[in-house]
Design an enzyme around this catalytic site. Structure first.
Site, mmCIF file in Angstrom:
data_model
loop_
_atom_site.group_PDB
_atom_site.id
_atom_site.type_symbol
_atom_site.label_atom_id
_atom_site.label_comp_id
_atom_site.label_asym_id
_atom_site.label_seq_id
_atom_site.Cartn_x
_atom_site.Cartn_y
_atom_site.Cartn_z
ATOM 1 N N ARG A 83 41.306 40.076 37.020
ATOM 2 C CA ARG A 83 41.938 41.380 36.852
ATOM 3 C C ARG A 83 43.308 41.147 36.226
ATOM 4 N NH1 ARG A 83 39.665 41.386 42.120
ATOM 5 N NH2 ARG A 83 38.041 42.972 42.398
ATOM 6 N N LYS B 273 41.587 41.825 45.464
ATOM 7 C CA LYS B 273 41.731 43.081 46.198
ATOM 8 C C LYS B 273 41.480 42.878 47.688
ATOM 9 C CE LYS B 273 40.626 46.612 42.741
ATOM 10 N NZ LYS B 273 39.688 47.712 42.395
ATOM 11 N N HIS C 230 40.951 45.775 30.981
ATOM 12 C CA HIS C 230 39.898 45.640 31.997
ATOM 13 C C HIS C 230 38.539 45.457 31.343
ATOM 14 C CE1 HIS C 230 39.428 45.613 36.288
ATOM 15 N NE2 HIS C 230 38.423 46.473 36.247
ATOM 16 N N ARG D 44 37.375 41.935 31.236
ATOM 17 C CA ARG D 44 36.748 41.471 32.489
ATOM 18 C C ARG D 44 35.288 41.911 32.530
ATOM 19 N NH1 ARG D 44 37.302 40.422 38.285
ATOM 20 N NH2 ARG D 44 36.695 42.283 39.455
ATOM 21 N N HIS E 147 33.643 40.789 43.806
ATOM 22 C CA HIS E 147 33.094 42.071 44.234
ATOM 23 C C HIS E 147 32.565 41.973 45.659
ATOM 24 C CE1 HIS E 147 32.290 43.706 39.920
ATOM 25 N NE2 HIS E 147 33.483 44.025 40.360
ATOM 26 N N TYR F 125 29.022 46.967 36.955
ATOM 27 C CA TYR F 125 30.083 46.335 36.182
ATOM 28 C C TYR F 125 29.563 45.654 34.929
ATOM 29 C CZ TYR F 125 34.932 44.840 36.473
ATOM 30 O OH TYR F 125 36.267 44.704 36.279
#
Length: 312
Positions: free
Chosen positions: A165, A188, A256, A259, A282, A291
């Site tokens: 990210r 995250k 993004h 990615r 994830h 994604y």
């Protein structure tokens, strides 16, 4: 203190704060997520206070009806809130209501029965292999100084070559250099993962550091702005904006998107979906499927090739 918080009883303010602290301590939610949750729930409770008059107290949540929920959704719609944002707010409200109901032992069935509006999930659009390569090459030519061009290329290479990210790439420190064959990334929610680093990414970062006029220090950001401070996300967004204009790429060609491209190109080359899930950090395989923007046929091929029961 915000206008919304003034409409809440002291008990409700304390409960909301305690819930948010728990999200941060137990679930590892980021500061950005905590702020968004607090804003969502605070606005809803403020609406209830205005809708019924007085301040929103703990017991008022137990008295919420389906009519109240419909009125809230109509109020949000009238304010211009879209389906996706409304669904996110409802999710925050349900999470808080469940937590509070467990503590106070009251019924919140009207809140839990409220259905989120349907919205079409936009699939991310990865760049083609050639377009991704062109972006990396042109990034070095957009700046007045050689070292800033090398820096921008290095950041974009980490996004495309390692699937980082933007915040993760810009969150690297001087002590992370020189890059080894693997990086330990804190993503995250504080989730940690190990990401392999391709030689091209190692070389890109090394070339930037060799040209950077600011000395690399262990406790300083790896990627520096012109004056030596931390490089901003906005700058990287601007680099991609300029690149896509020069290359004639669509507006979906964002940082993004690199990615997304990393994951899609890996999968297209025969990569394992579970392994790609781990590389991206994830929490669920479903996120990875969305994604990578792969078609159902390709997913079924992977399923039949890798799932044990598919051969039984």
């Amino acid at each position: 203190m915000s206008a919304t918080s003034l409409q809440l009883s002291a008990g409700m303010r304390d409960a909301l704060q305690l819930w948010l602290q728990g999200l941060h301590a137990l679930d590892g939610a980021s500061e950005h997520t905590i702020t968004a949750y607090g804003h969502d729930v605070g606005q809803f409770l403020g609406f209830l206070a205005g809708h019924h008059g007085g301040s929103a107290g703990l017991r008022q949540l137990a008295d919420v009806t389906q009519s109240d929920m419909r009125a809230w959704m109509a109020w949000e719609r009238a304010a211009g809130l879209g389906s996706r944002s409304l669904a996110r707010k409802l999710s925050s409200i349900k999470s808080f209501a469940r937590w509070l109901a467990d503590r106070e032992a009251f019924d919140i069935s009207a809140i839990l029965a409220t259905r989120a509006p349907r919205f079409s999930r936009k699939l991310p659009r990865p760049l083609s292999t050639d377009a991704a390569r062109d972006v990396l090459e042109i990034a070095a030519l957009q700046t007045r100084e050689d070292w800033t061009g090398l820096r921008d290329t290095a950041v974009l290479t980490l996004l495309y070559g390692c699937g980082l990210r933007v915040s993760e790439a810009l969150g690297l420190w001087g002590r992370d250099a020189p890059l080894r064959e693997a990086l330990r990334i804190h993503g995250k929610g504080g989730k940690e993962r190990v990401v392999p680093v391709l030689p091209v990414a190692q070389q890109a970062v090394a070339a930037y550091l060799a040209a950077c006029p600011h000395p690399n220090a262990p406790d300083a950001p790896l990627f520096r702005g012109t004056r030596g401070g931390a490089l901003s996300r906005r700058h990287i967004a601007k680099v991609m904006e300029q690149a896509r204009m020069q290359l004639g790429l669509p507006a979906t060609a964002t940082p993004h998107a690199l990615r997304h491209s990393f994951a899609t190109h890996l999968l297209g080359a025969g990569g394992d979906l579970r392994a790609i899930q781990e590389l991206l950090g994830h929490a669920s395989l479903q996120s990875t499927q969305v994604y990578t923007a792969v078609d159902a046929g390709r997913l079924m091929e992977i399923y039949h090739a890798s799932h044990p029961r598919a051969h039984g």
